[in-house]
Motif scaffolding. Structure first.
Motif, PDB file in Angstrom:
ATOM      1  N   PHE A   1       0.831  -1.210   0.000  1.00 26.06           N
ATOM      2  CA  PHE A   1       0.000   0.000   0.000  1.00 26.06           C
ATOM      3  C   PHE A   1       0.863   1.257   0.000  1.00 26.06           C
ATOM      4  CE2 PHE A   1      -2.379   3.341   2.264  1.00 26.06           C
ATOM      5  CZ  PHE A   1      -3.443   3.470   1.392  1.00 26.06           C
ATOM      6  N   ASP A   2       1.957   1.242   0.779  1.00 26.59           N
ATOM      7  CA  ASP A   2       2.870   2.393   0.799  1.00 26.59           C
ATOM      8  C   ASP A   2       3.465   2.636  -0.593  1.00 26.59           C
ATOM      9  OD1 ASP A   2       2.399   2.843   3.452  1.00 26.59           O
ATOM     10  OD2 ASP A   2       4.199   1.820   4.169  1.00 26.59           O
ATOM     11  N   ASN A   3       3.861   1.550  -1.268  1.00 31.52           N
ATOM     12  CA  ASN A   3       4.397   1.669  -2.631  1.00 31.52           C
ATOM     13  C   ASN A   3       3.335   2.207  -3.591  1.00 31.52           C
ATOM     14  OD1 ASN A   3       6.909   0.702  -1.892  1.00 31.52           O
ATOM     15  ND2 ASN A   3       6.419  -1.407  -2.390  1.00 31.52           N
ATOM     16  N   TYR A   4       2.117   1.708  -3.441  1.00 32.90           N
ATOM     17  CA  TYR A   4       1.005   2.160  -4.295  1.00 32.90           C
ATOM     18  C   TYR A   4       0.745   3.650  -4.091  1.00 32.90           C
ATOM     19  CZ  TYR A   4      -3.921   2.879  -5.542  1.00 32.90           C
ATOM     20  OH  TYR A   4      -5.085   3.374  -6.048  1.00 32.90           O
ATOM     21  N   ARG A   5       0.721   4.073  -2.807  1.00 32.88           N
ATOM     22  CA  ARG A   5       0.470   5.486  -2.503  1.00 32.88           C
ATOM     23  C   ARG A   5       1.598   6.363  -3.034  1.00 32.88           C
ATOM     24  NH1 ARG A   5      -0.650   6.349   3.609  1.00 32.88           N
ATOM     25  NH2 ARG A   5       1.471   5.575   3.674  1.00 32.88           N
TER      26      ARG A   5
ATOM     27  N   ARG B   1       3.641   5.673  -5.581  1.00 27.96           N
ATOM     28  CA  ARG B   1       3.553   5.705  -7.051  1.00 27.96           C
ATOM     29  C   ARG B   1       2.455   6.657  -7.513  1.00 27.96           C
ATOM     30  NH1 ARG B   1       4.206   0.088  -6.656  1.00 27.96           N
ATOM     31  NH2 ARG B   1       1.974  -0.183  -6.915  1.00 27.96           N
ATOM     32  N   ASN B   2       1.313   6.599  -6.838  1.00 30.10           N
ATOM     33  CA  ASN B   2       0.205   7.491  -7.213  1.00 30.10           C
ATOM     34  C   ASN B   2       0.562   8.951  -6.987  1.00 30.10           C
ATOM     35  OD1 ASN B   2      -1.409   5.447  -8.067  1.00 30.10           O
ATOM     36  ND2 ASN B   2      -2.980   5.677  -6.516  1.00 30.10           N
ATOM     37  N   ALA B   3       1.241   9.240  -5.862  1.00 33.33           N
ATOM     38  CA  ALA B   3       1.646  10.626  -5.585  1.00 33.33           C
ATOM     39  C   ALA B   3       2.630  11.104  -6.655  1.00 33.33           C
ATOM     40  CB  ALA B   3       2.286  10.713  -4.204  1.00 33.33           C
ATOM     41  N   GLU B   4       3.527  10.208  -7.055  1.00 34.71           N
ATOM     42  CA  GLU B   4       4.508  10.574  -8.093  1.00 34.71           C
ATOM     43  C   GLU B   4       3.817  10.802  -9.438  1.00 34.71           C
ATOM     44  OE1 GLU B   4       8.526   8.656 -10.130  1.00 34.71           O
ATOM     45  OE2 GLU B   4       7.800   7.873  -8.220  1.00 34.71           O
ATOM     46  N   ILE B   5       2.875   9.919  -9.758  1.00 36.72           N
ATOM     47  CA  ILE B   5       2.132  10.068 -11.018  1.00 36.72           C
ATOM     48  C   ILE B   5       1.338  11.366 -11.018  1.00 36.72           C
ATOM     49  CG2 ILE B   5       0.194   9.135 -12.352  1.00 36.72           C
ATOM     50  CD1 ILE B   5       1.203   6.327 -11.541  1.00 36.72           C
ATOM     51  N   ALA B   6       0.687  11.671  -9.877  1.00 38.98           N
ATOM     52  CA  ALA B   6      -0.104  12.908  -9.777  1.00 38.98           C
ATOM     53  C   ALA B   6       0.790  14.137  -9.932  1.00 38.98           C
ATOM     54  CB  ALA B   6      -0.840  12.952  -8.443  1.00 38.98           C
ATOM     55  N   SER B   7       1.966  14.088  -9.276  1.00 35.67           N
ATOM     56  CA  SER B   7       2.898  15.219  -9.363  1.00 35.67           C
ATOM     57  C   SER B   7       3.405  15.397 -10.792  1.00 35.67           C
ATOM     58  CB  SER B   7       4.072  14.994  -8.412  1.00 35.67           C
ATOM     59  OG  SER B   7       5.021  16.017  -8.543  1.00 35.67           O
ATOM     60  N   ASN B   8       3.777  14.291 -11.439  1.00 37.07           N
ATOM     61  CA  ASN B   8       4.263  14.364 -12.822  1.00 37.07           C
ATOM     62  C   ASN B   8       3.171  14.846 -13.771  1.00 37.07           C
ATOM     63  OD1 ASN B   8       6.795  13.490 -12.052  1.00 37.07           O
ATOM     64  ND2 ASN B   8       6.409  11.349 -12.563  1.00 37.07           N
ATOM     65  N   SER B   9       1.947  14.382 -13.527  1.00 38.43           N
ATOM     66  CA  SER B   9       0.833  14.801 -14.382  1.00 38.43           C
ATOM     67  C   SER B   9       0.584  16.299 -14.253  1.00 38.43           C
ATOM     68  CB  SER B   9      -0.439  14.037 -14.008  1.00 38.43           C
ATOM     69  OG  SER B   9      -0.281  12.662 -14.238  1.00 38.43           O
ATOM     70  N   LYS B  10       0.657  16.795 -13.009  1.00 32.87           N
ATOM     71  CA  LYS B  10       0.465  18.234 -12.786  1.00 32.87           C
ATOM     72  C   LYS B  10       1.566  19.027 -13.484  1.00 32.87           C
ATOM     73  CE  LYS B  10       0.121  21.691  -9.113  1.00 32.87           C
ATOM     74  NZ  LYS B  10       0.175  21.953  -7.661  1.00 32.87           N
ATOM     75  N   THR B  11       2.811  18.585 -13.320  1.00 32.76           N
ATOM     76  CA  THR B  11       3.944  19.269 -13.960  1.00 32.76           C
ATOM     77  C   THR B  11       3.813  19.254 -15.478  1.00 32.76           C
ATOM     78  OG1 THR B  11       5.406  18.685 -12.119  1.00 32.76           O
ATOM     79  CG2 THR B  11       6.465  19.279 -14.188  1.00 32.76           C
ATOM     80  N   ASP B  12       3.437  18.097 -16.017  1.00 33.03           N
ATOM     81  CA  ASP B  12       3.272  17.989 -17.478  1.00 33.03           C
ATOM     82  C   ASP B  12       2.158  18.913 -17.969  1.00 33.03           C
ATOM     83  OD1 ASP B  12       5.294  16.128 -17.529  1.00 33.03           O
ATOM     84  OD2 ASP B  12       3.958  14.381 -17.663  1.00 33.03           O
TER      85      ASP B  12
END
Length: 199
Positions: free
Chosen positions: A79-83, A85-96
């Motif tokens: 769950f920690d890895n999932y959270r 990864r999701n935070a990283e994806i959200a951050s990258n999506s916002k930056t993009d």
């Protein structure tokens, strides 16, 4: 004494039968020592069996608890890895998304800068400057900032030199003019500044 009743140990009267009591008669109701010895091991074996069974159950419960703990720890790690990864994806999506929006607006910035160089009317120029500054302010709120160029040391990671010119009194590799503004987002270049450099 044969005809007289005797008192038994329990307080009742015993009838005199005329028989002479022997030691065996007095102890016939008592279990033999061998019998007692046989009963004790039988009880002890039963208790030992129960104790062993309890020990086995305790060991099984300990193993089961350990399995549950390891499963819970594995699920927590996943769950920690999932959270993360999701935070990283959200951050990258916002930056993009910000980068894409800024890239779409850069031609507007270029047009405003081009207009500023040609406008002679001071009042109109101030109005255009206001729009330009408001745009840069919006960029700033998105962590997008203009790359400093003129008067700075040439940096190939930030500047794109398309012209070189000798200027008296100016050190080599200094940016002396800027043809197109550059911008960066969170320290990453969106577009390099297009500049002229001294030699």
């Amino acid at each position: 004494m044969k005809n007289k009743n005797k008192h038994q140990n329990d307080g009742t009267l015993a009838k005199d039968t005329g028989k002479v009591l022997t030691e065996d008669d007095l102890t016939e109701d008592k279990p033999e020592p061998e019998t007692l010895a046989e009963q004790k091991p039988a009880q002890s074996e039963e208790q030992n069996g129960q104790i062993e069974e309890l020990k086995k159950q305790i060991e099984d419960l300990k193993k089961q608890n350990q399995d549950y703990l390891e499963t819970a720890q594995r699920i927590q790690a996943e769950f920690d890895n999932y959270r993360r990864r999701n935070a990283e994806i959200a951050s990258n999506s916002k930056t993009d998304g910000i980068k894409y929006a800024v890239e779409m607006l850069l031609p507007v910035i270029d047009s405003i800068n081009s207009a500023k160089r040609q406008i002679k009317d001071e009042a109109f120029l101030k109005s255009v400057e206001l729009v330009y500054n408001q745009t840069l302010d919006c960029f700033s709120k998105l962590n997008v900032k203009k790359i400093d160029a003129v008067g700075k040391q040439f940096n190939p990671e930030l500047h794109n030199a398309i012209m070189v010119e000798h200027v008296d009194g100016t050190e080599p590799d200094m940016v002396i003019d800027e043809f197109q503004e550059g911008f960066e987002l969170n320290g990453k270049v969106i577009r390099h500044s297009v500049v002229k450099v001294s030699k």
